[in-house]
Design a protein around this motif. Structure first.
Motif, PDB file in Angstrom:
ATOM      1  N   LEU A   4       1.024  -1.239   0.082  1.00  0.00           N
ATOM      2  CA  LEU A   4      -0.072   0.001   0.004  1.00  0.00           C
ATOM      3  C   LEU A   4       0.781   1.171  -0.021  1.00  0.00           C
ATOM      4  CD1 LEU A   4      -2.829  -0.571   2.442  1.00  0.00           C
ATOM      5  CD2 LEU A   4      -3.227  -0.267   0.016  1.00  0.00           C
ATOM      6  N   LYS A   7       1.994   2.509  -3.178  1.00  0.00           N
ATOM      7  CA  LYS A   7       0.883   3.005  -4.273  1.00  0.00           C
ATOM      8  C   LYS A   7       0.372   4.265  -3.487  1.00  0.00           C
ATOM      9  CE  LYS A   7      -0.585  -1.231  -5.761  1.00  0.00           C
ATOM     10  NZ  LYS A   7      -1.859  -2.403  -5.866  1.00  0.00           N
ATOM     11  N   TYR A   8       0.911   4.732  -2.262  1.00  0.00           N
ATOM     12  CA  TYR A   8       0.505   6.024  -1.632  1.00  0.00           C
ATOM     13  C   TYR A   8       1.577   6.389  -1.077  1.00  0.00           C
ATOM     14  CZ  TYR A   8      -1.818   9.189   1.591  1.00  0.00           C
ATOM     15  OH  TYR A   8      -2.264  10.189   2.362  1.00  0.00           O
ATOM     16  N   ARG A 650      -6.098   2.516   4.335  1.00  0.00           N
ATOM     17  CA  ARG A 650      -6.434   1.969   2.925  1.00  0.00           C
ATOM     18  C   ARG A 650      -7.447   2.494   1.941  1.00  0.00           C
ATOM     19  NH1 ARG A 650      -6.399  -2.353   6.726  1.00  0.00           N
ATOM     20  NH2 ARG A 650      -8.852  -2.327   6.982  1.00  0.00           N
ATOM     21  N   PHE A 651      -8.441   3.520   2.803  1.00  0.00           N
ATOM     22  CA  PHE A 651      -9.019   4.242   1.919  1.00  0.00           C
ATOM     23  C   PHE A 651      -8.477   5.277   1.117  1.00  0.00           C
ATOM     24  CE2 PHE A 651     -11.074   8.623   2.233  1.00  0.00           C
ATOM     25  CZ  PHE A 651     -11.939   8.740   1.109  1.00  0.00           C
ATOM     26  N   ARG A 654      -6.905   4.054  -1.784  1.00  0.00           N
ATOM     27  CA  ARG A 654      -7.713   3.488  -2.858  1.00  0.00           C
ATOM     28  C   ARG A 654      -7.799   4.906  -3.695  1.00  0.00           C
ATOM     29  NH1 ARG A 654     -10.560   0.440   1.025  1.00  0.00           N
ATOM     30  NH2 ARG A 654     -12.173   2.116   1.329  1.00  0.00           N
ATOM     31  N   ARG A 657      -5.388   5.160  -5.973  1.00  0.00           N
ATOM     32  CA  ARG A 657      -5.071   4.184  -7.212  1.00  0.00           C
ATOM     33  C   ARG A 657      -6.310   4.731  -8.171  1.00  0.00           C
ATOM     34  NH1 ARG A 657      -4.210   0.820  -3.098  1.00  0.00           N
ATOM     35  NH2 ARG A 657      -6.485  -0.022  -3.136  1.00  0.00           N
ATOM     36  N   LEU A 658      -7.281   5.639  -7.678  1.00  0.00           N
ATOM     37  CA  LEU A 658      -8.367   5.984  -8.614  1.00  0.00           C
ATOM     38  C   LEU A 658      -7.546   6.897  -9.608  1.00  0.00           C
ATOM     39  CD1 LEU A 658     -11.424   7.418  -6.424  1.00  0.00           C
ATOM     40  CD2 LEU A 658     -11.360   5.395  -8.351  1.00  0.00           C
ATOM     41  N   VAL A 708     -15.846   7.007  -3.320  1.00  0.00           N
ATOM     42  CA  VAL A 708     -14.619   6.135  -3.910  1.00  0.00           C
ATOM     43  C   VAL A 708     -15.224   4.899  -3.980  1.00  0.00           C
ATOM     44  CG1 VAL A 708     -12.431   5.146  -3.056  1.00  0.00           C
ATOM     45  CG2 VAL A 708     -13.208   7.735  -2.792  1.00  0.00           C
ATOM     46  N   ASN A 709     -15.961   4.152  -3.338  1.00  0.00           N
ATOM     47  CA  ASN A 709     -16.395   2.788  -3.719  1.00  0.00           C
ATOM     48  C   ASN A 709     -17.127   2.819  -5.002  1.00  0.00           C
ATOM     49  OD1 ASN A 709     -15.263   1.805  -1.368  1.00  0.00           O
ATOM     50  ND2 ASN A 709     -17.277   1.802  -0.116  1.00  0.00           N
ATOM     51  N   THR A 712     -14.739   3.259  -8.083  1.00  0.00           N
ATOM     52  CA  THR A 712     -13.627   2.264  -8.165  1.00  0.00           C
ATOM     53  C   THR A 712     -14.175   1.174  -8.884  1.00  0.00           C
ATOM     54  OG1 THR A 712     -12.745   3.074  -5.882  1.00  0.00           O
ATOM     55  CG2 THR A 712     -12.065   0.700  -6.713  1.00  0.00           C
TER      56      THR A 712
END
Length: 828
Positions: A4, A7-8, A650-651, A654, A657-658, A708-709, A712
Motif C-alpha cells: 500500500l 501505491k500511496y 487503506r481508503f 484507494r 489508485r483511482l 470512492v467505492n 472504483t
C-alpha cells in the motif's frame, strides 16, 4: 502495508507540500474589506516536555478542516497558533536540574511546533506568539496596569498552601488529596496568610452572567459558568455582639431570622479573636490551626461530619433580641458572603446537623405548604421544635411564616419583602445581591512568570511602573529554589529588586510576586491579530476587522476559569475603549477526549500514550487527520483504534489508485461520466459541504468513502467526475489533494480554489422504493417512478402478486397511500 505504501507515497508527498505552504506563505491572513472575515481559534496549548499525543491534534484538525473549507468558499480566514509557555513544570525542572526555564520552554516549543507542522495545519505562522517573550508580556503587563489604574487590582493577605518540608508556597495542584506535598511527600502542609495581588472580577459578576446570552456556547458550559458565578438574592443583616461589634451576615432567607438560634464564623474571620472568651481561647486556637490543613473542597463537602467550637461569645438577634451563641466552624468560608452566617437549623440541612451534634436550639419558623415538618415526640428539656415535638429533619422549601412575630401567616415571598423593609427602616439591614464568584487571586510566589510592574515605596505605597519602562523583564538567576521564608524567588535578585520610586525617586523595591499562567492566555487571541505591533497591544482598525472570534474549539476542562478570566479582561478592555465587542468568543465547541486503546485516558503511567510521530511515520499525516475525525462526532469521547487507523489508510490508498498507476502516472480520461455517477458526485458535494459546515466531519468522510467505492467499481476514470472530488477531499487530506491537483495540471495550490457546487436537478431521484403492507405488515418492496400518482400507486399495490396472496379470502376495507413511502391495505 509495504504494498500500500508504494501505491500511496505519503512520505514524499507530505513533506513536499508542507515546504510549499511554508515557502509561499499560503495561509497568511491580511485584512481585506472586500471579503467576509472568519476568525477561527484553537485553545492556547501549553508546550509540555512530553510533546503531543494523538489526542491533542483532534481539535486542531477540526479547526483546520473548517478553515480550509471556508477559504475555498471565499472567506478571509485568520487561523493562528502560539504558546502558553509560562508554567510550573519548567520552573520545577529548573529547580531540580539548574536548567534555565527559558531553555526548557524553547526546546518544548520547538517540539510542539515540529509536531503540529508535520500534520499540515494551515496556520499563519507569521502570527506565532509566545507568552514568555518579553515583547508579548510587555502588553500583559500593560493590561495589568490598566486594571490597577481602574481600581481593579489590589493587595490583600490571603491564605496559601505552605509546606514546612520544602519551605515553599505550593500551588493548589501541588497538594495531594490526603493533604501531603506532591513534590516531596511532606506531611506538614497548611494554609498561611501571605500578601497577594487580587483582581476585582466580582465587579463584573453581573455582566459575566447576563452576557452569556450573547454567545453561542453549549448550554452545559454556560451552566457551569452560571454556577461558578453563583447569583443569589437576599439581604445583609447586622447582628451586634455583646462586646459591641457589628457582625454582618448575608442570607437568602431573611424571612427565617426569627429561627436563627446561633451564629457561625469562618475560622479566618477577623472577629473570632474579639468574641472568643479566655476560657475558650485554647480550644478555638487549636480548631483554627486544624482548619488551615484543609482544602476548601474538604471544608464545604455536604456529606462531611460537621466540626466546630464554641467561642464563649454571644450576639443579639436583631428581630427578637434573643441572646444566641457564636461558634467557629470550617464549613463557613470567608470567600462567600461575609464569612459569617446566622444559623437557622430548622430550615437548613447543614445547620440542622450541626445543631443536632452540639445540642443547639432548633426553632421552626416556616410551616411547609403541604403537610407538616418531619418530627418526633420531644422529651422534656431537649432542644428543638416545640414543647411537644422535635424536628427530625430540616425543611428547606417555601411555606408560611410561624413563630415569627410580624411575619406570622405570610407566605415566604411576602415575608421576605416585609422583613427586608423592616430591617431597612430600623437601620439593621438592606437588600443585597450576592455572588459566589470570588475575586481572582492573581499573584504567584514563582520565578517563571510575568513580573508584576509595581514598585513598593515607603512613602507612596504601591506605585505603577511607567508604561514607557515596559517590558519589565525577569532578571537572570541561577537559583530558582524557594527562599524558605515565603518570599518569592525573585526576592533573591537584590540588584533587580532595589530600585527607585517612579513618583518620588526615593528608594523602593520591585514587586517580587509574578503573574499566574492564566495571565498570558487571557488576551492571546487579540495579539494574534497584530503580533508585531510595538506601539499597541493591537491596532484598533485590525481589532475591529477581525473580532470577535467566530469559532473557538478546545477542551471542556477550560469551561470555567480560562473562559471566565478571558471574558473579564475583555470586558475591562471594552469599557476602556480598546476593543470593539463586549464578548470575545461568539461560538464555542468542545471536542471530546480521545482515550487510549484500553478505553482509559492516555497517560505515561498507564503506558497507553500514542505518539503522533509514530503514527505519521507509519501511516502519514492525512491518515491521522481523517481517522481522528472519522472516529465519531467531534464532541464525543472515543477510544483510539489502530485497526480503524489502518482502515482509513487503506481508503486513502484507494483514492490514490483511482487517479494514478503504480508509477504515479495519471489514469484519468475525458470521457463523459455516467448519469448515476454524476448523481453520486453531486450528492457527495452537497453532503460533504453541509456536514463540514456543521462540523459533522465523520459523516462527511463516510460520504466520500461511498463515492470512492462507487467510482472504483467502474472501468473508466472521467476527469469531470474526479477533479471536483479532489476539492472535497482537500480540507481533510490536504497533502494528498494538493498532489493530485498538481497531477491534474494545475499550477497553483488548491487552497483557494472555489468549493464545488451541486446541481439540484441531479439530486432528484427518478425512482423511489415504496413499502407495500397488509394490515401494517410489510409484504413487499417495489421501485416506482418518483412522480407516480397516489391513484396509480394504489392500483399497482392492489395488483402486486404478494399483496394479492395475502388478500386472498379477505375484503379490502381501506387503502392508505403515503406518496414516495408506503401503501398500507386494511383488509379482513
Amino acid at each position: 502495508m509495504p504494498e500500500l505504501r508504494k501505491k500511496y507515497p505519503f512520505d514524499k508527498i507530505e513533506p513536499k507540500w508542507q515546504r510549499y505552504w511554508a515557502e509561499h506563505k499560503t495561509f497568511a491572513a491580511r485584512e481585506d474589506a472586500a471579503k467576509k472575515k472568519l476568525y477561527v481559534l484553537d485553545m492556547f496549548p501549553y508546550p509540555s516536555g512530553a510533546g503531543l499525543h494523538v489526542g491533542h491534534p483532534e481539535g486542531y484538525t477540526a479547526t483546520d478542516i473548517y478553515c480550509r473549507f471556508q477559504r475555498m468558499r471565499g472567506f478571509n480566514v485568520l487561523h493562528p497558533m502560539g504558546w502558553d509557555a509560562f508554567g510550573l513544570p519548567a520552573e520545577q525542572y529548573a529547580i531540580d536540574t539548574g536548567t534555565h526555564p527559558a531553555l526548557t520552554t524553547r526546546k518544548n516549543i520547538d517540539t510542539f511546533r515540529r509536531q503540529i507542522q508535520m500534520l499540515g495545519f494551515s496556520y499563519d505562522w507569521d502570527r506565532e506568539v509566545d507568552t514568555t517573550d518579553p515583547e508579548y508580556y510587555k502588553w500583559t503587563q500593560w493590561i495589568f496596569l490598566q486594571l490597577f489604574k481602574k481600581g481593579l487590582a489590589y493587595e490583600a493577605e490571603v491564605p496559601v498552601w505552605w509546606c514546612e518540608g520544602c519551605n515553599a508556597v505550593l500551588a493548589n495542584e501541588e497538594v495531594n488529596a490526603d493533604g501531603t506535598c506532591d513534590r516531596k511527600g511532606h506531611k506538614n502542609v497548611y494554609r498561611r496568610p501571605l500578601r497577594q495581588w487580587i483582581l476585582k472580577i466580582t465587579d463584573y459578576a453581573a455582566r459575566l452572567l447576563t452576557d452569556l446570552e450573547l454567545v453561542n456556547w453549549p448550554e452545559s458550559i454556560k451552566e457551569q459558568q452560571r454556577n461558578w458565578i453563583g447569583w443569589s438574592e437576599g439581604a445583609e443583616v447586622d447582628f451586634k455582639t455583646e462586646a459591641g461589634d457589628v457582625l454582618r451576615i448575608f442570607t437568602t432567607r431573611p424571612d427565617t431570622l426569627f429561627g436563627a438560634t446561633y451564629m457561625v464564623l469562618a475560622p479566618e474571620h477577623s472577629l473570632v479573636e474579639k468574641v472568643t472568651t479566655p476560657q475558650q481561647k485554647a480550644a478555638v486556637d487549636a480548631y483554627r490551626k486544624q482548619a488551615t490543613r484543609k482544602s476548601e473542597l474538604e471544608r464545604t463537602q455536604l456529606e462531611k461530619e460537621k466540626t466546630g467550637v464554641f467561642t464563649g461569645g454571644y450576639a443579639i438577634n436583631p428581630v427578637n433580641d434573643e441572646r444566641i451563641p457564636i461558634w467557629v466552624a470550617d464549613y463557613v468560608m470567608m470567600g462567600y458572603g461575609t464569612g459569617a452566617i446566622m444559623a437557622v437549623p430548622a430550615h437548613d440541612e447543614r445547620d440542622f446537623e450541626f445543631a443536632k451534634k452540639f445540642g443547639l436550639s432548633i426553632v421552626e419558623v416556616v410551616r411547609p405548604l403541604e403537610g407538616e415538618a418531619p418530627a418526633e415526640p420531644n422529651p422534656s428539656g431537649s432542644p428543638g421544635g416545640s414543647p411537644s415535638r422535635r424536628l427530625t429533619a430540616a425543611t428547606t422549601g417555601d411555606g408560611i411564616a410561624i413563630n415569627s412575630g410580624l411575619l406570622n401567616g405570610l407566605p415566604t415571598a411576602e415575608a421576605k419583602e416585609k422583613i427586608i423593609a423592616w430591617l431597612q427602616e430600623k437601620g439593621l439591614g438592606e437588600p443585597k445581591v450576592q455572588y459566589k464568584l470570588r475575586d481572582w487571586l492573581f499573584s504567584r510566589q514563582r520565578y517563571w512568570g510575568e513580573p508584576i510592574p509595581i514598585v513598593h515605596c515607603p512613602e507612596h505605597g504601591a506605585v505603577p511602573l511607567p508604561e514607557s519602562e515596559l517590558p519589565l523583564k525577569l532578571p537572570e538567576m541561577k537559583d530558582y529554589t524557594p527562599t524558605g521564608n515565603a518570599e518569592p524567588p525573585l526576592a533573591k535578585a537584590t540588584d533587580w529588586v532595589n530600585t527607585t520610586c517612579p513618583q518620588c525617586d526615593g528608594p523602593a523595591k520591585r514587586e517580587t510576586n509574578t503573574m499566574p499562567q492564566w495571565a498570558g492566555s487571557c488576551w492571546y487571541y487579540l495579539r494574534y491579530i497584530d503580533p508585531k505591533n510595538d506601539t499597541a497591544f493591537v491596532a484598533k482598525d485590525k481589532e475591529k476587522y477581525w473580532m470577535p472570534v467566530d469559532l473557538y474549539i478546545g477542551g471542556a476542562e477550560h469551561a470555567v476559569l480560562h473562559l471566565l478570566y478571558s471574558r473579564f479582561w475583555h470586558k475591562v478592555l471594552f469599557d476602556l475603549g480598546h476593543v470593539s465587542t463586549p464578548e470575545p468568543f461568539m461560538r464555542l465547541v468542545n471536542q471530546g477526549m480521545i482515550l487510549g486503546e484500553d478505553g482509559v485516558k492516555m497517560s505515561k503511567a498507564r503506558g497507553n500514550v500514542i505518539n503522533p510521530d509514530d503514527v505519521v511515520r507509519e501511516y502519514g499525516a492525512d491518515s491521522l487527520r481523517i481517522f481522528e475525525m472519522f472516529m465519531g462526532p467531534l464532541e464525543m469521547v472515543k477510544p483510539w483504534s489502530t485497526n480503524g487507523l489502518e482502515g482509513v489508510y487503506r481508503f486513502l490508498g484507494r483514492v490514490w489508485r483511482l487517479f494514478c498507476d503504480e508509477d504515479g502516472r495519471l489514469l484519468l480520461d475525458d470521457s463523459e461520466p455516467a448519469g448515476t455517477l454524476l448523481k453520486v458526485l453531486h450528492h457527495t458535494i452537497k453532503k460533504v459541504g453541509e456536514d463540514t459546515e456543521a462540523l459533522a466531519f465523520n459523516t462527511a468522510i463516510s460520504q466520500m468513502m461511498i463515492f470512492v467505492n462507487e467510482v472504483t467499481a467502474q472501468e473508466k476514470r472521467p476527469r469531470a467526475l474526479l477533479e471536483p472530488f479532489v476539492l472535497l477531499l482537500a480540507p481533510y487530506a490536504p497533502h494528498l489533494a494538493e498532489e493530485l491537483w498538481e497531477k491534474l495540471g494545475h499550477k497553483q495550490s488548491l487552497a483557494y480554489a472555489p468549493w464545488p457546487t451541486y446541481d439540484d436537478a441531479l439530486l432528484k431521484e427518478d425512482k423511489v422504493t415504496v413499502i407495500l403492507q397488509v394490515n401494517g405488515k410489510i409484504r413487499d418492496r417495489v421501485e416506482v417512478p418518483t412522480q407516480i400518482s397516489a391513484a396509480d400507486l394504489e392500483k399497482l399495490a392492489l395488483a402486486n402478486a404478494h399483496i394479492q396472496e395475502h388478500l386472498a379470502g379477505k375484503q379490502v376495507k381501506k387503502v392508505i397511500v403515503v406518496p414516495g413511502k408506503l401503501v398500507n391495505i386494511a383488509a379482513s
